[in-house]
Design a protein around this motif. Structure first.
Motif, PDB file in Angstrom:
ATOM      1  N   PHE A  91      45.380  33.264  31.231  1.00 38.42           N
ATOM      2  CA  PHE A  91      44.101  33.195  30.937  1.00 38.42           C
ATOM      3  C   PHE A  91      43.410  34.105  32.224  1.00 38.42           C
ATOM      4  N   TYR A  92      43.653  33.780  33.254  1.00 38.36           N
ATOM      5  CA  TYR A  92      42.984  34.486  34.398  1.00 38.36           C
ATOM      6  C   TYR A  92      43.687  36.176  34.489  1.00 38.36           C
ATOM      7  N   VAL A  93      45.015  36.428  34.147  1.00 35.51           N
ATOM      8  CA  VAL A  93      45.244  37.777  33.959  1.00 35.51           C
ATOM      9  C   VAL A  93      44.461  38.318  32.873  1.00 35.51           C
ATOM     10  N   THR A  94      44.320  37.809  31.698  1.00 31.18           N
ATOM     11  CA  THR A  94      43.800  38.413  30.365  1.00 31.18           C
ATOM     12  C   THR A  94      42.170  38.497  30.724  1.00 31.18           C
ATOM     13  N   THR A  95      41.751  37.749  31.641  1.00 37.20           N
ATOM     14  CA  THR A  95      40.112  37.853  31.993  1.00 37.20           C
ATOM     15  C   THR A  95      40.124  38.886  33.045  1.00 37.20           C
ATOM     16  N   PHE A  96      40.891  39.117  33.875  1.00 39.34           N
ATOM     17  CA  PHE A  96      40.792  40.166  34.920  1.00 39.34           C
ATOM     18  C   PHE A  96      41.071  41.601  34.261  1.00 39.34           C
ATOM     19  N   LEU A  97      41.902  41.532  33.424  1.00 38.08           N
ATOM     20  CA  LEU A  97      42.302  43.013  32.589  1.00 38.08           C
ATOM     21  C   LEU A  97      41.407  43.181  31.566  1.00 38.08           C
ATOM     22  N   LEU A  98      40.784  42.457  31.066  1.00 38.48           N
ATOM     23  CA  LEU A  98      39.633  42.895  29.969  1.00 38.48           C
ATOM     24  C   LEU A  98      38.307  43.488  31.022  1.00 38.48           C
ATOM     25  N   GLY A  99      38.186  42.503  32.043  1.00 39.08           N
ATOM     26  CA  GLY A  99      37.027  42.839  32.769  1.00 39.08           C
ATOM     27  C   GLY A  99      36.789  43.846  33.713  1.00 39.08           C
ATOM     28  N   GLY A 100      38.203  44.370  33.848  1.00 37.33           N
ATOM     29  CA  GLY A 100      38.415  45.908  34.403  1.00 37.33           C
ATOM     30  C   GLY A 100      38.412  46.725  33.666  1.00 37.33           C
ATOM     31  N   THR A 101      38.971  46.536  32.411  1.00 40.33           N
ATOM     32  CA  THR A 101      38.855  47.709  31.573  1.00 40.33           C
ATOM     33  C   THR A 101      37.542  47.855  31.106  1.00 40.33           C
ATOM     34  N   LEU A 102      36.603  46.841  30.721  1.00 41.05           N
ATOM     35  CA  LEU A 102      35.279  47.162  30.392  1.00 41.05           C
ATOM     36  C   LEU A 102      34.550  47.635  31.389  1.00 41.05           C
ATOM     37  N   THR A 103      34.618  47.181  32.856  1.00 37.44           N
ATOM     38  CA  THR A 103      33.944  47.964  33.823  1.00 37.44           C
ATOM     39  C   THR A 103      34.095  49.354  34.044  1.00 37.44           C
ATOM     40  N   GLY A 104      35.747  49.595  33.902  1.00 40.67           N
ATOM     41  CA  GLY A 104      35.804  51.234  33.714  1.00 40.67           C
ATOM     42  C   GLY A 104      35.622  51.773  32.641  1.00 40.67           C
ATOM     43  N   TYR A 105      35.478  51.470  31.609  1.00 38.53           N
ATOM     44  CA  TYR A 105      35.051  52.024  30.451  1.00 38.53           C
ATOM     45  C   TYR A 105      33.504  52.617  30.576  1.00 38.53           C
ATOM     46  N   ILE A 106      32.639  51.545  31.106  1.00 34.40           N
ATOM     47  CA  ILE A 106      31.379  51.438  31.106  1.00 34.40           C
ATOM     48  C   ILE A 106      30.909  52.609  32.338  1.00 34.40           C
ATOM     49  N   THR A 107      31.642  52.442  33.245  1.00 36.08           N
ATOM     50  CA  THR A 107      31.317  53.616  34.741  1.00 36.08           C
ATOM     51  C   THR A 107      31.836  54.912  34.226  1.00 36.08           C
ATOM     52  N   SER A 108      32.875  55.060  33.410  1.00 40.45           N
ATOM     53  CA  SER A 108      33.427  56.322  33.203  1.00 40.45           C
ATOM     54  C   SER A 108      32.368  57.065  32.347  1.00 40.45           C
ATOM     55  N   SER A 109      31.933  56.256  31.275  1.00 39.82           N
ATOM     56  CA  SER A 109      31.155  56.768  30.372  1.00 39.82           C
ATOM     57  C   SER A 109      29.814  56.911  30.386  1.00 39.82           C
ATOM     58  N   ASN A 110      29.253  56.581  31.723  1.00 36.17           N
ATOM     59  CA  ASN A 110      28.107  56.742  32.209  1.00 36.17           C
ATOM     60  C   ASN A 110      26.940  56.162  31.488  1.00 36.17           C
ATOM     61  N   LEU A 111      27.478  54.790  31.078  1.00 34.80           N
ATOM     62  CA  LEU A 111      26.603  54.224  30.313  1.00 34.80           C
ATOM     63  C   LEU A 111      25.531  53.037  31.226  1.00 34.80           C
ATOM     64  N   ILE A 112      25.828  53.011  32.433  1.00 38.07           N
ATOM     65  CA  ILE A 112      25.032  52.295  33.388  1.00 38.07           C
ATOM     66  C   ILE A 112      23.889  52.998  33.934  1.00 38.07           C
TER      67      ILE A 112
END
Length: 112
Positions: A91-112
């Motif tokens: 559960f922790y690994v899944t949470t960290f993987l998904l959180g990191g993926t979403l954070t990386g996607y948002i910052t790379s697509s300039n949505l912030i």
């Protein structure tokens, strides 16, 4: 700007349930939908506690650890310690993987 607590709570409920579902898929375990929803509901209580006098306890790492343990117990149960510990770590690994993926996607697509 208005903040709608019900929308934030519902999004957190769905996301927590989805994380538990992904954990079940990775572990190849059959879990009933109501157990996943119960675990997601327990996790989403942190959003509700954030606006109560218990916000400092709910925001503390020990409080978050306690809630994550309750989520995994509700979703997968307890048969033996190894079974539970493997579910919790997945559960922790899944949470960290998904959180990191979403954070990386948002910052790379300039949505912030």
């Amino acid at each position: 700007m208005k903040v709608y607590l019900d929308v934030i709570w519902a999004l957190n409920l769905l996301f927590d349930t989805f994380l538990l579902y992904l954990t079940a898929i990775i572990l190849k375990r059959q879990v009933k939908l109501w157990r996943l929803c119960l675990g997601g509901t327990i996790g989403s209580l942190l959003i509700i506690l954030a606006i109560t006098p218990f916000h400092s306890a709910a925001g503390h790492p020990a409080g978050k650890l306690f809630f994550s343990i309750l989520m995994v117990l509700a979703a997968f149960g307890y048969k033996r310690f190894r079974f539970f510990f493997k579910a919790l770590m997945t559960f922790y690994v899944t949470t960290f993987l998904l959180g990191g993926t979403l954070t990386g996607y948002i910052t790379s697509s300039n949505l912030i």
